[in-house]
Design a protein around this motif. Structure first.
Motif, PDB file in Angstrom:
ATOM      1  N   GLY A 102       0.811  -1.206   0.000  1.00 43.39           N
ATOM      2  CA  GLY A 102       0.000   0.000   0.000  1.00 43.39           C
ATOM      3  C   GLY A 102       0.848   1.261   0.000  1.00 43.39           C
ATOM      4  N   ILE A 117      -9.944   7.119  -4.522  1.00 44.32           N
ATOM      5  CA  ILE A 117      -9.857   5.808  -3.880  1.00 44.32           C
ATOM      6  C   ILE A 117     -10.420   5.875  -2.465  1.00 44.32           C
ATOM      7  CG2 ILE A 117      -8.268   4.053  -2.989  1.00 44.32           C
ATOM      8  CD1 ILE A 117      -6.424   4.728  -5.384  1.00 44.32           C
ATOM      9  N   LEU A 121     -13.783   3.791  -1.154  1.00 44.58           N
ATOM     10  CA  LEU A 121     -13.716   2.858  -0.028  1.00 44.58           C
ATOM     11  C   LEU A 121     -14.526   3.370   1.166  1.00 44.58           C
ATOM     12  CD1 LEU A 121      -9.922   1.894  -0.180  1.00 44.58           C
ATOM     13  CD2 LEU A 121     -11.869   0.483  -0.856  1.00 44.58           C
ATOM     14  N   VAL A 154      -4.878  -8.016   1.661  1.00 41.33           N
ATOM     15  CA  VAL A 154      -5.890  -7.095   1.130  1.00 41.33           C
ATOM     16  C   VAL A 154      -6.343  -6.133   2.223  1.00 41.33           C
ATOM     17  CG1 VAL A 154      -8.274  -6.942   0.276  1.00 41.33           C
ATOM     18  CG2 VAL A 154      -6.690  -8.583  -0.734  1.00 41.33           C
ATOM     19  N   PHE A 157      -3.548  -3.637   2.796  1.00 42.60           N
ATOM     20  CA  PHE A 157      -3.425  -2.789   1.605  1.00 42.60           C
ATOM     21  C   PHE A 157      -4.515  -1.717   1.565  1.00 42.60           C
ATOM     22  CE2 PHE A 157      -4.625  -2.126  -2.916  1.00 42.60           C
ATOM     23  CZ  PHE A 157      -3.455  -1.532  -3.358  1.00 42.60           C
ATOM     24  N   LEU A 158      -5.776  -2.128   1.736  1.00 38.78           N
ATOM     25  CA  LEU A 158      -6.893  -1.183   1.666  1.00 38.78           C
ATOM     26  C   LEU A 158      -6.841  -0.180   2.807  1.00 38.78           C
ATOM     27  CD1 LEU A 158      -9.887  -3.519   0.668  1.00 38.78           C
ATOM     28  CD2 LEU A 158      -8.539  -2.002  -0.809  1.00 38.78           C
ATOM     29  N   SER A 159      -6.386  -0.620   3.967  1.00 39.71           N
ATOM     30  CA  SER A 159      -6.308   0.281   5.119  1.00 39.71           C
ATOM     31  C   SER A 159      -5.302   1.395   4.884  1.00 39.71           C
ATOM     32  CB  SER A 159      -5.945  -0.502   6.385  1.00 39.71           C
ATOM     33  OG  SER A 159      -6.957  -1.430   6.715  1.00 39.71           O
ATOM     34  N   LEU A 161      -4.419   2.589   1.949  1.00 38.84           N
ATOM     35  CA  LEU A 161      -4.982   3.470   0.919  1.00 38.84           C
ATOM     36  C   LEU A 161      -5.959   4.469   1.516  1.00 38.84           C
ATOM     37  CD1 LEU A 161      -5.675   1.165  -2.159  1.00 38.84           C
ATOM     38  CD2 LEU A 161      -3.732   2.673  -1.748  1.00 38.84           C
ATOM     39  N   MET A 162      -6.521   4.138   2.695  1.00 38.26           N
ATOM     40  CA  MET A 162      -7.451   5.048   3.360  1.00 38.26           C
ATOM     41  C   MET A 162      -6.809   5.765   4.548  1.00 38.26           C
ATOM     42  SD  MET A 162     -11.181   3.238   3.420  1.00 38.26           S
ATOM     43  CE  MET A 162     -11.939   4.791   3.918  1.00 38.26           C
ATOM     44  N   PHE A 169     -12.058  -2.185   8.408  1.00 40.98           N
ATOM     45  CA  PHE A 169     -12.131  -3.422   7.635  1.00 40.98           C
ATOM     46  C   PHE A 169     -11.964  -4.659   8.512  1.00 40.98           C
ATOM     47  CE2 PHE A 169     -10.585  -0.436   4.268  1.00 40.98           C
ATOM     48  CZ  PHE A 169     -11.741  -0.472   3.490  1.00 40.98           C
TER      49      PHE A 169
END
Length: 272
Positions: A102, A117, A121, A154, A157-159, A161-162, A169
């Motif tokens: 990320g 992004i 999310l 995942v 990674f998503l955390s 990005l935010m 999550f």
């Protein structure tokens, strides 16, 4: 405005943001990052620090605060025996790897893309907060093997990005796989440490062209210290309110508010 006025204005705005984030975190059980990232974005933009790297600054500063709040939270939960250490240990490597990937992505993207992004999310998180039901299940136990090997990075990674910790999550993931909510919240605090530490280490190396005073890499330490001080004071107030009020309808209201904030960030990103 001159430098002193700028610093005083920034300090005052950050005090308000920190107090608000702390109360909401304690009241609703949401991670501070989901509040701090858009708040930092609007404050730094208003103060004249809008740039193609602005969202990197917001994400990095938010993740830095999460290191402190997550460590404090996981230690507190551990005293009550609420942390699921087997889950934390088996998911740790995947989450950390996802966080590092990320950081590489965040470092290479422009602010408008990261805004979009974050907005997309955040809408998903807001919809889950608004519509999610406590009885929803995807399985009777946490995934293992290939499923865990895919889901854990995942999540990290998503955390990143935010610019958030493990709550937004991690808690839904665990509750959907039959982990009791109080144990999911406790364990997600540990996820936050695994996400924030490697990501902040990477974001401190980012070369920022435009940044507020006291910024190293993509972390503004003035904001970091003010937010930490205020959330430590006000989070217990939110927790006390949670015992007096029903947090479920408030969580749904906040979910709607988050969706509106996310849509506005997307609107700004695409230039509408």
């Amino acid at each position: 405005m001159d430098d002193m006025t700028l610093l005083l204005t920034m300090g005052a705005l950050l005090l308000v943001i920190g107090a608000f984030a702390g109360v909401l975190a304690g009241l609703l059980g949401v991670g501070g990052g989901i509040i701090l990232v858009p708040a930092f974005y609007y404050v730094f933009s208003a103060l004249g620090y809008d740039s193609p790297q602005l969202m990197q600054l917001c994400l990095g500063t938010s993740l830095a605060t999460i290191i402190v709040t997550s460590i404090r939270s996981v230690m507190s939960h551990n005293k009550k025996g609420a942390v699921e250490w087997p889950i934390l240990k088996t998911w740790a490597l995947g989450i950390a790897v996802g966080a590092l990937v990320g950081v590489l992505i965040v470092s290479s993207l422009r602010s408008a893309v990261l805004q979009s992004i974050f907005g997309g999310l955040a809408i998903i998180v807001g919809l889950y907060m608004t519509l999610g039901q406590s009885h929803w299940r995807l399985g009777e136990q946490m995934p293992a093997g290939i499923k865990r090997a895919v889901l854990s990075p995942v999540l990290g990674f998503l955390s990143v990005l935010m610019g958030i910790g493990g709550g937004s999550f991690g808690v839904p993931t665990m509750t959907l796989f039959n982990v009791p909510i109080h144990r999911a919240v406790a364990t997600a605090a540990g996820f936050g440490v695994l996400i924030a530490v490697p990501s902040v280490a990477g974001l401190l190396l980012v070369d920022m062209e435009v940044a507020p005073p006291f910024t190293i890499g993509a972390v503004n330490f003035a904001a970091f210290f003010v937010i930490i001080a205020m959330t430590l004071i006000t989070a217990p107030w939110g927790a006390a309110l949670a015992h007096k009020l029903d947090p479920k309808p408030l969580k749904r209201i906040f979910g709607v508010f988050l969706i509106l904030v996310a849509l506005n960030m997307i609107r700004k990103a695409v230039g509408w």
